[in-house]
Motif scaffolding. Structure first.
Motif, PDB file in Angstrom:
ATOM      1  N   VAL A 153       0.847  -1.202   0.000  1.00 28.27           N
ATOM      2  CA  VAL A 153       0.000   0.000   0.000  1.00 28.27           C
ATOM      3  C   VAL A 153       0.879   1.247   0.000  1.00 28.27           C
ATOM      4  O   VAL A 153       1.967   1.262   0.564  1.00 28.27           O
ATOM      5  CB  VAL A 153      -0.940   0.027   1.231  1.00 28.27           C
ATOM      6  N   ARG A 154       0.400   2.275  -0.667  1.00 24.99           N
ATOM      7  CA  ARG A 154       1.092   3.575  -0.619  1.00 24.99           C
ATOM      8  C   ARG A 154       0.091   4.697  -0.859  1.00 24.99           C
ATOM      9  O   ARG A 154      -1.006   4.475  -1.373  1.00 24.99           O
ATOM     10  CB  ARG A 154       2.223   3.648  -1.628  1.00 24.99           C
ATOM     11  N   GLY A 155       0.509   5.897  -0.469  1.00 30.92           N
ATOM     12  CA  GLY A 155      -0.358   7.061  -0.598  1.00 30.92           C
ATOM     13  C   GLY A 155      -0.955   7.432   0.740  1.00 30.92           C
ATOM     14  O   GLY A 155      -0.381   7.170   1.804  1.00 30.92           O
ATOM     15  N   ALA A 156      -2.123   8.050   0.694  1.00 25.31           N
ATOM     16  CA  ALA A 156      -2.850   8.430   1.910  1.00 25.31           C
ATOM     17  C   ALA A 156      -3.622   7.208   2.390  1.00 25.31           C
ATOM     18  O   ALA A 156      -4.840   7.088   2.175  1.00 25.31           O
ATOM     19  CB  ALA A 156      -3.780   9.604   1.616  1.00 25.31           C
ATOM     20  N   ASN A 185       0.079   9.145  -9.875  1.00 26.15           N
ATOM     21  CA  ASN A 185       0.861  10.051  -9.025  1.00 26.15           C
ATOM     22  C   ASN A 185       0.000  11.174  -8.475  1.00 26.15           C
ATOM     23  O   ASN A 185       0.184  11.611  -7.329  1.00 26.15           O
ATOM     24  CB  ASN A 185       2.029  10.628  -9.822  1.00 26.15           C
ATOM     25  N   THR A 186      -0.964  11.640  -9.263  1.00 24.42           N
ATOM     26  CA  THR A 186      -1.860  12.706  -8.796  1.00 24.42           C
ATOM     27  C   THR A 186      -2.797  12.211  -7.711  1.00 24.42           C
ATOM     28  O   THR A 186      -2.985  12.867  -6.681  1.00 24.42           O
ATOM     29  CB  THR A 186      -2.678  13.257  -9.977  1.00 24.42           C
ATOM     30  N   LEU A 187      -3.377  11.034  -7.893  1.00 22.12           N
ATOM     31  CA  LEU A 187      -4.368  10.542  -6.924  1.00 22.12           C
ATOM     32  C   LEU A 187      -3.733  10.105  -5.608  1.00 22.12           C
ATOM     33  O   LEU A 187      -4.418  10.043  -4.574  1.00 22.12           O
ATOM     34  CB  LEU A 187      -5.227   9.433  -7.530  1.00 22.12           C
ATOM     35  N   LEU A 188      -2.419   9.806  -5.617  1.00 20.86           N
ATOM     36  CA  LEU A 188      -1.762   9.360  -4.392  1.00 20.86           C
ATOM     37  C   LEU A 188      -1.703  10.452  -3.323  1.00 20.86           C
ATOM     38  O   LEU A 188      -1.552  10.159  -2.141  1.00 20.86           O
ATOM     39  CB  LEU A 188      -0.333   8.869  -4.685  1.00 20.86           C
ATOM     40  N   ALA A 189      -1.834  11.710  -3.721  1.00 23.60           N
ATOM     41  CA  ALA A 189      -1.770  12.800  -2.746  1.00 23.60           C
ATOM     42  C   ALA A 189      -2.914  12.720  -1.746  1.00 23.60           C
ATOM     43  O   ALA A 189      -2.735  12.983  -0.548  1.00 23.60           O
ATOM     44  CB  ALA A 189      -1.795  14.143  -3.472  1.00 23.60           C
ATOM     45  N   SER A 190      -4.100  12.337  -2.212  1.00 22.64           N
ATOM     46  CA  SER A 190      -5.252  12.248  -1.318  1.00 22.64           C
ATOM     47  C   SER A 190      -5.882  10.862  -1.318  1.00 22.64           C
ATOM     48  O   SER A 190      -6.805  10.604  -0.544  1.00 22.64           O
ATOM     49  CB  SER A 190      -6.316  13.287  -1.713  1.00 22.64           C
ATOM     50  N   GLY A 191      -5.401   9.980  -2.175  1.00 20.74           N
ATOM     51  CA  GLY A 191      -5.906   8.609  -2.262  1.00 20.74           C
ATOM     52  C   GLY A 191      -4.799   7.605  -2.058  1.00 20.74           C
ATOM     53  O   GLY A 191      -3.786   7.907  -1.434  1.00 20.74           O
ATOM     54  N   ALA A 192      -4.972   6.405  -2.592  1.00 22.29           N
ATOM     55  CA  ALA A 192      -3.996   5.350  -2.342  1.00 22.29           C
ATOM     56  C   ALA A 192      -3.964   4.366  -3.494  1.00 22.29           C
ATOM     57  O   ALA A 192      -4.852   4.353  -4.360  1.00 22.29           O
ATOM     58  CB  ALA A 192      -4.330   4.623  -1.036  1.00 22.29           C
ATOM     59  N   ALA A 193      -2.935   3.537  -3.508  1.00 17.85           N
ATOM     60  CA  ALA A 193      -2.815   2.446  -4.472  1.00 17.85           C
ATOM     61  C   ALA A 193      -2.458   1.183  -3.710  1.00 17.85           C
ATOM     62  O   ALA A 193      -1.724   1.223  -2.714  1.00 17.85           O
ATOM     63  CB  ALA A 193      -1.747   2.754  -5.513  1.00 17.85           C
ATOM     64  N   ILE A 194      -2.988   0.047  -4.173  1.00 12.68           N
ATOM     65  CA  ILE A 194      -2.689  -1.229  -3.539  1.00 12.68           C
ATOM     66  C   ILE A 194      -2.327  -2.266  -4.595  1.00 12.68           C
ATOM     67  O   ILE A 194      -2.792  -2.213  -5.730  1.00 12.68           O
ATOM     68  CB  ILE A 194      -3.870  -1.750  -2.682  1.00 12.68           C
ATOM     69  N   SER A 195      -1.478  -3.214  -4.207  1.00 13.00           N
ATOM     70  CA  SER A 195      -1.111  -4.321  -5.080  1.00 13.00           C
ATOM     71  C   SER A 195      -0.604  -5.468  -4.217  1.00 13.00           C
ATOM     72  O   SER A 195       0.034  -5.245  -3.187  1.00 13.00           O
ATOM     73  CB  SER A 195      -0.014  -3.909  -6.063  1.00 13.00           C
ATOM     74  N   GLU A 196      -0.885  -6.705  -4.651  1.00 13.95           N
ATOM     75  CA  GLU A 196      -0.341  -7.865  -3.957  1.00 13.95           C
ATOM     76  C   GLU A 196       0.897  -8.411  -4.662  1.00 13.95           C
ATOM     77  O   GLU A 196       1.515  -9.353  -4.188  1.00 13.95           O
ATOM     78  CB  GLU A 196      -1.392  -8.969  -3.851  1.00 13.95           C
ATOM     79  N   MET A 197       1.255  -7.814  -5.807  1.00 16.71           N
ATOM     80  CA  MET A 197       2.360  -8.320  -6.602  1.00 16.71           C
ATOM     81  C   MET A 197       3.685  -7.675  -6.191  1.00 16.71           C
ATOM     82  O   MET A 197       3.716  -6.546  -5.711  1.00 16.71           O
ATOM     83  CB  MET A 197       2.090  -8.072  -8.092  1.00 16.71           C
ATOM     84  N   PRO A 198       4.810  -8.372  -6.418  1.00 13.60           N
ATOM     85  CA  PRO A 198       6.116  -7.813  -6.034  1.00 13.60           C
ATOM     86  C   PRO A 198       6.547  -6.688  -6.959  1.00 13.60           C
ATOM     87  O   PRO A 198       6.049  -6.557  -8.085  1.00 13.60           O
ATOM     88  CB  PRO A 198       7.054  -9.018  -6.152  1.00 13.60           C
ATOM     89  N   LEU A 199       7.471  -5.883  -6.493  1.00 17.69           N
ATOM     90  CA  LEU A 199       8.046  -4.844  -7.344  1.00 17.69           C
ATOM     91  C   LEU A 199       8.683  -5.491  -8.566  1.00 17.69           C
ATOM     92  O   LEU A 199       9.244  -6.585  -8.493  1.00 17.69           O
ATOM     93  CB  LEU A 199       9.095  -4.049  -6.569  1.00 17.69           C
ATOM     94  N   GLY A 200       8.568  -4.819  -9.691  1.00 16.86           N
ATOM     95  CA  GLY A 200       9.146  -5.346 -10.919  1.00 16.86           C
ATOM     96  C   GLY A 200       8.235  -6.269 -11.692  1.00 16.86           C
ATOM     97  O   GLY A 200       8.540  -6.635 -12.823  1.00 16.86           O
ATOM     98  N   TYR A 201       7.096  -6.635 -11.093  1.00 12.67           N
ATOM     99  CA  TYR A 201       6.198  -7.581 -11.759  1.00 12.67           C
ATOM    100  C   TYR A 201       5.339  -6.852 -12.788  1.00 12.67           C
ATOM    101  O   TYR A 201       4.632  -5.907 -12.471  1.00 12.67           O
ATOM    102  CB  TYR A 201       5.303  -8.283 -10.736  1.00 12.67           C
ATOM    103  N   VAL A 202       5.418  -7.320 -14.048  1.00 12.84           N
ATOM    104  CA  VAL A 202       4.624  -6.749 -15.140  1.00 12.84           C
ATOM    105  C   VAL A 202       3.351  -7.572 -15.297  1.00 12.84           C
ATOM    106  O   VAL A 202       3.405  -8.800 -15.467  1.00 12.84           O
ATOM    107  CB  VAL A 202       5.424  -6.754 -16.457  1.00 12.84           C
ATOM    108  N   ALA A 203       2.208  -6.924 -15.234  1.00 14.64           N
ATOM    109  CA  ALA A 203       0.929  -7.625 -15.300  1.00 14.64           C
ATOM    110  C   ALA A 203       0.735  -8.301 -16.651  1.00 14.64           C
ATOM    111  O   ALA A 203       1.049  -7.733 -17.702  1.00 14.64           O
ATOM    112  CB  ALA A 203      -0.211  -6.643 -15.043  1.00 14.64           C
ATOM    113  N   ARG A 204       0.208  -9.528 -16.593  1.00 16.37           N
ATOM    114  CA  ARG A 204      -0.162 -10.270 -17.795  1.00 16.37           C
ATOM    115  C   ARG A 204      -1.678 -10.467 -17.786  1.00 16.37           C
ATOM    116  O   ARG A 204      -2.345 -10.145 -16.823  1.00 16.37           O
ATOM    117  CB  ARG A 204       0.575 -11.614 -17.808  1.00 16.37           C
TER     118      ARG A 204
END
Length: 370
Positions: free
Chosen positions: A109-112, A193-212
């Motif tokens: 998780v990252r952001g607000a 990047n804009t929405l992270l200031a007041s919102g958030a992003a979530i992912s269960e995948m590791p860094l570097g993982y490209v979605a298929r």
């Protein structure tokens, strides 16, 4: 808004390392993680047992298990990007997502991230959306945001991005199919990047993982699972948004659909949902009225009631169960009945096969041999 969230928990640094190593090991998904931890007693004990389970399942090569140094490096790299890896029950882990049987053992998780604890409504729909569909998604998202809801979506083209843009000020959550550093589609990096200031992003995948392609349905279960309900604005008959609606229904979430012209193929899926029992909506008030009773109920994290496993099935039982499997998917309940073995024995053999990379799980409880 009172969502009566459950009491917060906090895991130790050592437990976080063990969880990360286990969920990043070959052939270990959220359900397998849960079964292993329940059977072995802890993530650390499960790590010790992994090679034996995979061997018994007929693994053709040694299983890759990240080292402690690998896990620490991922945590450190994530922190540099502002990403925290948190467990169900910890602050910042969406409470309703934590209810699921296949909730990610660790969620990036990252952001607000305080907004991840607020009540969410998901808005999804066609990537090739009509002008009317985009306009409705914007109005709906803005009205829900003004009413105090967080709008969740998948950061995709079309309806998703329209919903995000309209609810940035009130906080919106982007659910990613890839790693936090591999955004898809690439042109939405600035939006994220804009929405992270007041919102958030979530992912269960590791860094570097490209979605298929197969990662998007997996992502969709997080979109619906974190939310009180899912609104489908536009969807063709084979749209991924219909997968999100199906998952929402399986998870016990509310499913809403916006009606459209029978002449527009982009409305065929939503009109079909309404025929199947989804709630027809034409404004935010319809959604709010439907979810208000749900919000008054306490959110309780699921008890660890996963089915028990057998200590070590005998070879004859294992061979019989494997022989019953094939490339055609079969229901788990049918496999148990046909095998004559106990549910614990069958589940143990399936776990062994999965860890060996020989089992494929499909929707609706179907399984097949690879």
């Amino acid at each position: 808004m009172d969502t009566r969230a459950p009491e917060k928990t906090q895991i130790t640094d050592a437990e976080r390392i063990d969880r990360l190593r286990l969920i990043r090991a070959d052939n270990v998904g959220p359900r397998t993680f849960r079964s292993l931890v329940r059977h072995c007693g802890s993530a650390r004990a499960a790590l010790e047992w992994l090679p034996e389970f995979a061997r018994r399942g007929g693994a053709s090569k040694p299983q890759r298990i990240p080292s402690e140094a690998d896990a620490r490096a991922e945590l450190e790299t994530s922190a540099k990007l502002g990403v925290r890896l948190i467990a169900p029950g910890e602050d910042g882990y969406p409470p309703r997502l934590a209810e699921l049987d296949d909730a990610p053992p660790l969620l990036g998780v990252r952001g607000a991230i305080e907004n991840l604890m607020r009540p969410m409504i998901a808005i999804v729909g066609s990537r090739n959306a009509s002008a009317a569909g985009l306009k409705f998604a914007q109005v709906l998202a803005r009205d829900l945001s003004d009413a105090g809801f967080v709008v969740a979506s998948g950061l995709a083209r079309g309806i998703d991005q329209a919903a995000h843009r309209a609810s940035i000020e009130g906080g919106t959550v982007a659910v990613l199919a890839g790693g936090h550093d591999r955004i898809y589609p690439p042109e939405h990096v600035d939006l994220l990047n804009t929405l992270l200031a007041s919102g958030a992003a979530i992912s269960e995948m590791p860094l570097g993982y490209v979605a298929r392609a197969h990662d998007f349905p997996r992502r969709n279960r997080l979109v619906s699972g974190a939310s009180l309900g899912v609104v489908v604005v536009e969807a063709a008959m084979r749209s991924g948004s219909l997968i999100t609606a199906r998952l929402a229904n399986e998870q016990g979430r509310e499913v809403f659909a916006v009606p459209g012209s029978p002449l527009d193929p982009r409305a065929a899926g939503t009109n079909g949902l309404i025929k199947q029992g989804a709630t027809l909506i034409t404004e935010a008030a319809d959604v709010i009225q439907a979810v208000e009773p749900i919000m008054g109920r306490p959110i309780e994290l699921r008890e660890d009631d996963a089915e028990p496993l057998a200590p070590d099935p005998d070879e004859a039982a294992r061979e019989h169960i494997v022989n019953l499997l094939g490339p055609s998917p079969i229901l788990l309940d049918d496999l148990i009945r046909l095998s004559g073995a106990s549910a614990a024995v069958v589940r143990t053999v399936l776990l062994e096969l999965e860890l060996a990379g020989r089992l494929e799980r499909h929707g609706g409880g179907l399984i097949s041999l690879i």
